[in-house]
Write an enzyme that holds these catalytic residues in place. Structure first.
Site, PDB file in Angstrom:
ATOM      1  N   GLU A 106      34.891  57.643  20.569  1.00 37.74           N
ATOM      2  CA  GLU A 106      35.104  59.065  20.843  1.00 37.74           C
ATOM      3  C   GLU A 106      36.537  59.319  21.280  1.00 37.74           C
ATOM      4  O   GLU A 106      37.173  60.286  20.859  1.00 37.74           O
ATOM      5  CB  GLU A 106      34.129  59.541  21.928  1.00 37.74           C
ATOM      6  CG  GLU A 106      32.675  59.546  21.511  1.00 37.74           C
ATOM      7  CD  GLU A 106      32.385  60.458  20.337  1.00 37.74           C
ATOM      8  OE1 GLU A 106      32.947  61.560  20.266  1.00 37.74           O
ATOM      9  OE2 GLU A 106      31.588  60.053  19.463  1.00 37.74           O
ATOM     10  N   ARG A 134      31.911  53.123  30.111  1.00 36.86           N
ATOM     11  CA  ARG A 134      31.129  53.138  28.862  1.00 36.86           C
ATOM     12  C   ARG A 134      31.443  51.856  28.095  1.00 36.86           C
ATOM     13  O   ARG A 134      32.431  51.779  27.369  1.00 36.86           O
ATOM     14  CB  ARG A 134      31.458  54.382  28.035  1.00 36.86           C
ATOM     15  CG  ARG A 134      30.979  55.671  28.692  1.00 36.86           C
ATOM     16  CD  ARG A 134      31.186  56.888  27.802  1.00 36.86           C
ATOM     17  NE  ARG A 134      30.714  58.084  28.470  1.00 36.86           N
ATOM     18  CZ  ARG A 134      31.460  58.873  29.245  1.00 36.86           C
ATOM     19  NH1 ARG A 134      32.742  58.556  29.424  1.00 36.86           N
ATOM     20  NH2 ARG A 134      30.963  59.944  29.829  1.00 36.86           N
ATOM     21  N   ASP A 138      39.952  58.061  26.278  1.00 35.39           N
ATOM     22  CA  ASP A 138      39.197  56.853  26.634  1.00 35.39           C
ATOM     23  C   ASP A 138      39.247  55.791  25.528  1.00 35.39           C
ATOM     24  O   ASP A 138      39.395  56.115  24.345  1.00 35.39           O
ATOM     25  CB  ASP A 138      37.736  57.215  26.919  1.00 35.39           C
ATOM     26  CG  ASP A 138      37.583  57.989  28.222  1.00 35.39           C
ATOM     27  OD1 ASP A 138      38.470  57.873  29.086  1.00 35.39           O
ATOM     28  OD2 ASP A 138      36.591  58.716  28.372  1.00 35.39           O
ATOM     29  N   TYR A 193      36.498  51.110  33.089  1.00 37.82           N
ATOM     30  CA  TYR A 193      35.860  52.095  32.216  1.00 37.82           C
ATOM     31  C   TYR A 193      34.352  51.875  32.166  1.00 37.82           C
ATOM     32  O   TYR A 193      33.876  50.755  32.005  1.00 37.82           O
ATOM     33  CB  TYR A 193      36.453  51.998  30.812  1.00 37.82           C
ATOM     34  CG  TYR A 193      36.018  53.107  29.892  1.00 37.82           C
ATOM     35  CD1 TYR A 193      36.159  54.443  30.267  1.00 37.82           C
ATOM     36  CD2 TYR A 193      35.454  52.818  28.657  1.00 37.82           C
ATOM     37  CE1 TYR A 193      35.764  55.466  29.424  1.00 37.82           C
ATOM     38  CE2 TYR A 193      35.064  53.842  27.800  1.00 37.82           C
ATOM     39  CZ  TYR A 193      35.216  55.167  28.195  1.00 37.82           C
ATOM     40  OH  TYR A 193      34.817  56.178  27.362  1.00 37.82           O
ATOM     41  N   HIS A 202      36.704  45.346  25.445  1.00 37.71           N
ATOM     42  CA  HIS A 202      36.386  46.082  26.667  1.00 37.71           C
ATOM     43  C   HIS A 202      35.974  45.106  27.757  1.00 37.71           C
ATOM     44  O   HIS A 202      35.709  43.934  27.507  1.00 37.71           O
ATOM     45  CB  HIS A 202      35.248  47.062  26.408  1.00 37.71           C
ATOM     46  CG  HIS A 202      35.625  48.157  25.466  1.00 37.71           C
ATOM     47  ND1 HIS A 202      34.724  49.095  25.037  1.00 37.71           N
ATOM     48  CD2 HIS A 202      36.796  48.457  24.864  1.00 37.71           C
ATOM     49  CE1 HIS A 202      35.326  49.938  24.199  1.00 37.71           C
ATOM     50  NE2 HIS A 202      36.582  49.563  24.086  1.00 37.71           N
ATOM     51  N   ASP A 254      37.397  54.112  23.436  1.00 37.90           N
ATOM     52  CA  ASP A 254      36.198  53.904  22.627  1.00 37.90           C
ATOM     53  C   ASP A 254      36.295  54.783  21.382  1.00 37.90           C
ATOM     54  O   ASP A 254      37.322  55.424  21.137  1.00 37.90           O
ATOM     55  CB  ASP A 254      34.932  54.220  23.429  1.00 37.90           C
ATOM     56  CG  ASP A 254      34.936  55.623  24.034  1.00 37.90           C
ATOM     57  OD1 ASP A 254      35.756  56.464  23.610  1.00 37.90           O
ATOM     58  OD2 ASP A 254      34.128  55.880  24.936  1.00 37.90           O
ATOM     59  N   GLU A 314      41.761  63.149  28.738  1.00 35.38           N
ATOM     60  CA  GLU A 314      40.661  64.104  28.583  1.00 35.38           C
ATOM     61  C   GLU A 314      40.508  65.065  29.752  1.00 35.38           C
ATOM     62  O   GLU A 314      40.237  66.255  29.564  1.00 35.38           O
ATOM     63  CB  GLU A 314      39.323  63.374  28.409  1.00 35.38           C
ATOM     64  CG  GLU A 314      39.150  62.721  27.070  1.00 35.38           C
ATOM     65  CD  GLU A 314      39.202  61.225  27.180  1.00 35.38           C
ATOM     66  OE1 GLU A 314      38.467  60.581  26.450  1.00 35.38           O
ATOM     67  OE2 GLU A 314      39.989  60.714  27.994  1.00 35.38           O
TER      68      GLU A 314
END
Length: 836
Positions: free
Chosen positions: A86, A304, A82, A302, A348, A84, A9
């Site tokens: 998104e 989130r 990432d 990470y 995660h 997740d 990203e």
């Protein structure tokens, strides 16, 4: 062997990963999402399986071309956003755009929870395919949010004002804030009395200590009236007191789990007053990589996540560190385990340092202050999470009035605690634990306070009374949310997810629905107005329980238990019914027809007017209502009938039977409504003078765009409709007239007729003196640029001079900036005494 393209990203992340992978890989950044729903339309085909209509964002077209060109020269593409929903969706969109540049089988998805050589190389050694379930969950969330925002926001425009927005989760967060405000405003305090005493031993040590009344004749001491308080006060006078019991117990205090997104945001807010968005930006930097002297290195996992899971390697490393640094007694026999909430992503990890041996002190000279503070929190919490419990000895002394019976008339207590073994507090600190306990007790309504220390006393020991104590207090309303406690409330109620908390609260600030006073989040008048309208009309849609249930359904989509389009269809069916109710009851067709027939007599319609990008026409509006009535497919609402009636009143002179028609249609109240005030002659004249002036280019400040010309044009359109200006609009118009006074011939002579004979501020000699002295400056400091803004002292001085000439005063903010600027030239070209 050819090169491979890796897409992440952000440029910072790209730099860190490029260092790890080496020259066989080209690492580029997508800068986040590259495709999204269109800005100017719903972009979702609700009739055909809720198919989204994605398009490349305007600000990503250049990026997409660069990625496309790069992919065409590579043998494989590794999609590494990432780990997740998104991130999975970004990878899916990238693959859709790059198809054909490399074979289908040459696209790979890689994920990792930390950006370290070991984790990244392991991820690239075991790539996978894109997880369509994750993508579908993200698409479902995006479509849900778009439907709610796109369909509900216009209700706010029509009933409050244009430009407002409703959000599926944002509006629920606003509701929580507003409901708390209602509780505060409606709270009725109740008085109560607290009794206690300062006492001491009769032998050394005689240091006084405080006791507090706990029971009266065996019942909980609750004193709620002045009469009760007076009776207790009199009854206590002259009584002897003695120690009735000493209770000792050892408490085991278990450590806290490592941070997840919500708890990290709460801690950053509570300890450092960081906003959620600020905390996440700092964490993002620590995750993506900080230069430690040999290139960027990822320092945390990470950020989130809602999982307390920790990898076995990290656990082993942490336990070794604890044993080495603190000793065997601080290491529990087995690793500590913390249960995550049911919907957490166990794949995660919690937020932890990538290398526990990289202590905060060892990095203090390499991190900026914000990075150091947040890293310290994360490192400290992770190490403490794997340490042994603390052991605390608690001693409670019970003191009673000397009574003949077995149950004392009055029983007092005092409690003190002493750490026997610090355990995890060796790292996290006793002070932090005490603060967290005090906060938890406060939220639970526990008023009992511990004393610093208690003397050694024995049951039956008589004590000396130094002073009886009594205090009248009042019950307090619940406190307003802090950002930390609002996040905690959202999390506890299942509203939103870790990746959304910061943006939810940020949006409430951006929309000016809430403001922050010290650390308290409170709704603005606009926020209260928006919430009232949404709750009254769409109560269930913006209910906490319903929103939480939608989050659970999204989790089930991610797990493959629910088809995302089926979930959306079920939602949309209910949503349409809610929207029909929100628009109010249907109008009686006969009443609409009667008003339309009355309007058939109109021969001269008012001119079309333009407001912003929209053009309004009374005739076209009337025709659209007639078409809707004739078509019969969509019922007309009472609101539409009322709008039609108000418009018809403007043509009263051409429709002689209108009063009778409106009365029979149940709209008689419209006849008594006052028409809008017409514009004043002064306003009309001001706008005429401004019409052909040369305006400054639009400026952007704090994310808001200010365009003088556009504002003046909007006011002229309002005046053309014979509508007066609001007090706020009139005030801004006056400021603009003063701002461009130099371009208006004979401005001073016109001031009285323009009702500008009083300047917008009182004349201040201080600013005048400073500006006069700055006339002597011959060499201005060099123009500088900070965070995209240009600072030019000369230009700023000239602007203030013009405004002061026109208005004879400056705003407090301008005056403060002028003083700061003048001090730059003290001792140089401006005398010190004149710059103070």
């Amino acid at each position: 062997m050819g090169q491979k393209l890796v897409i992440v990203e952000s440029p910072a992340k790209a730099k860190t990963i490029n260092k790890i992978l080496g020259s066989d890989f080209i690492v580029k950044a997508s800068m986040g999402h590259v495709r999204d729903l269109p800005v100017k339309s719903l972009g979702v085909d609700v009739e055909k399986g809720f198919k989204p209509k994605y398009e490349v964002s305007d600000d990503r077209k250049k990026v997409v071309k660069e990625l496309t060109d790069a992919a065409a020269k590579c043998e494989a593409v590794y999609l590494a956003p990432d780990p997740d929903r998104e991130g999975e969706a970004i990878a899916w969109h990238l693959k859709a755009l790059l198809k054909g540049k490399v074979p289908e089988e040459s696209f790979f998805r890689v994920t990792y929870n930390e950006i370290t050589p070991r984790a990244v190389r392991e991820a690239f050694a075991h790539p996978r395919q894109i997880d369509q379930k994750l993508v579908n969950a993200q698409q479902a969330r995006r479509v849900l949010d778009r439907i709610v925002g796109y369909k509900v926001s216009p209700l706010l425009w029509s009933r409050i004002r244009r430009g407002l927005s409703a959000g599926r989760v944002q509006s629920v967060a606003l509701r929580l804030v507003c409901e708390r405000e209602d509780l505060i405003r409606n709270f009725k305090p109740e008085a109560f009395w607290i009794f206690g005493a300062n006492v001491s031993k009769r032998v050394d040590p005689r240091e006084p200590f405080a006791i507090r009344l706990a029971r009266i004749r065996g019942e909980k001491a609750e004193i709620k009236t002045p009469e009760q308080a007076e009776a207790v006060q009199k009854d206590l006078e002259g009584r002897e007191i003695q120690v009735s019991d000493v209770i000792r117990r050892e408490l085991s205090k278990r450590t806290f789990p490592p941070y997840i997104t919500s708890s990290l945001q709460q801690a950053a807010s509570r300890v450092f007053d960081y906003s959620p968005s600020r905390a996440m930006k700092i964490a993002q930097k620590l995750y993506e990589g900080v230069d430690l002297g040999e290139g960027p290195t990822g320092l945390i996992t990470y950020m989130r996540t809602d999982s307390f899971n920790v990898s076995q390697d990290a656990l082993a490393s942490c336990r070794t560190f604890i044993e080495t640094q603190y000793g065997q007694e601080y290491l529990p026999e087995k690793p500590n385990f913390f249960k995550s909430r049911g919907s957490a992503q166990e794949a995660h990890e919690a937020i932890r340092p990538t290398d526990v041996n990289r202590t905060p002190d060892s990095l203090s000279h390499l991190l900026n202050p914000d990075e150091f503070k947040l890293y310290f929190l994360i490192w400290q919490r992770f190490v403490a999470s794997q340490m042994a419990p603390a052991r605390i000895e608690q001693r409670t002394v019970e003191v009673a009035t000397v009574t003949a019976g077995t149950v004392p008339d009055y029983l007092f207590r005092a409690t003190a605690s002493q750490v026997v073994f610090p355990g995890y507090m060796k790292v996290s600190g006793l002070q932090q634990k005490t603060k967290e306990k005090d906060q938890a007790d406060k939220e639970a309504g526990d008023d009992e306070e511990e004393v610093e220390q208690l003397p050694q006393v024995e049951p039956g020991e008589k004590l000396d009374l130094i002073q009886w104590l009594s205090e009248r207090k009042e019950t307090q309303p619940p406190g307003r949310f802090s950002e930390a406690s609002l996040i905690k409330m959202l999390e506890e109620n299942g509203v939103g997810r870790p990746s959304t908390y910061a943006s939810i609260i940020g949006t409430l600030y951006d929309r000016r629905y809430v403001s922050k006073e010290k650390k308290a989040v409170q709704p603005t008048d606009l926020g209260m107005q928006v919430n009232t309208m949404l709750v009254e009309n769409l109560n269930e849609l913006f209910g906490v329980k319903f929103t939480a249930s939608m989050e659970e359904l999204l989790d089930e989509v991610e797990q493959g238990k629910v088809e995302w389009t089926t979930m959306l269809q079920d939602f949309y069916t209910r949503f349409l019914a809610w929207m029909v109710n929100a628009k109010g009851p249907a109008a009686e067709p006969a009443h609409v027809d009667a008003v339309l027939k009355a309007l058939d007599a109109v021969t001269e319609w008012g001119p079309e007017t333009k407001r912003g990008r929209r053009t309004y026409s009374d005739k076209k509006f009337t025709d659209s209502i007639r078409d809707q009535l004739t078509g019969g497919e969509k019922p007309l609402s009472m609101r539409q009938l009322e709008t039609l009636g108000r418009m018809a009143i403007r043509y009263r002179e051409q429709t002689p039977d209108l009063d009778a028609v409106l009365t029979s249609a149940g709209l008689v109240r419209l006849l008594d409504e006052k028409p809008p005030e017409p514009p004043t002659p002064a306003a009309i004249k001001k706008l005429a003078l401004l019409k052909d002036l040369e305006f400054e280019a639009p400026k952007e400040r704090r994310g808001r765009k200010f365009d003088d010309k556009k504002f003046v044009v909007s006011l002229q359109q309002r005046v053309d409709q014979n509508r007066g200006l609001s007090p706020a609009q009139a005030q801004v118009l006056n400021r603009i007239v003063f701002k461009y006074a130099e371009q208006i011939p004979d401005f001073e002579a016109l001031q009285e007729s323009l009702e500008l004979n009083e300047t917008p501020g009182t004349e201040d000699t201080e600013s005048g003196a400073l500006l006069e002295q700055l006339k002597n400056v011959t060499e201005w400091k060099q123009v500088t640029t900070k965070t995209g803004k240009t600072f030019d002292d000369k230009v700023f001085y000239e602007s203030l001079s013009r405004q002061f000439t026109q208005r004879k005063s400056l705003t407090p903010r301008q005056k403060s900036a002028l003083k700061r600027m003048a001090k730059k030239y003290v001792g140089d070209q401006v005398k010190p005494a004149e710059a103070e």
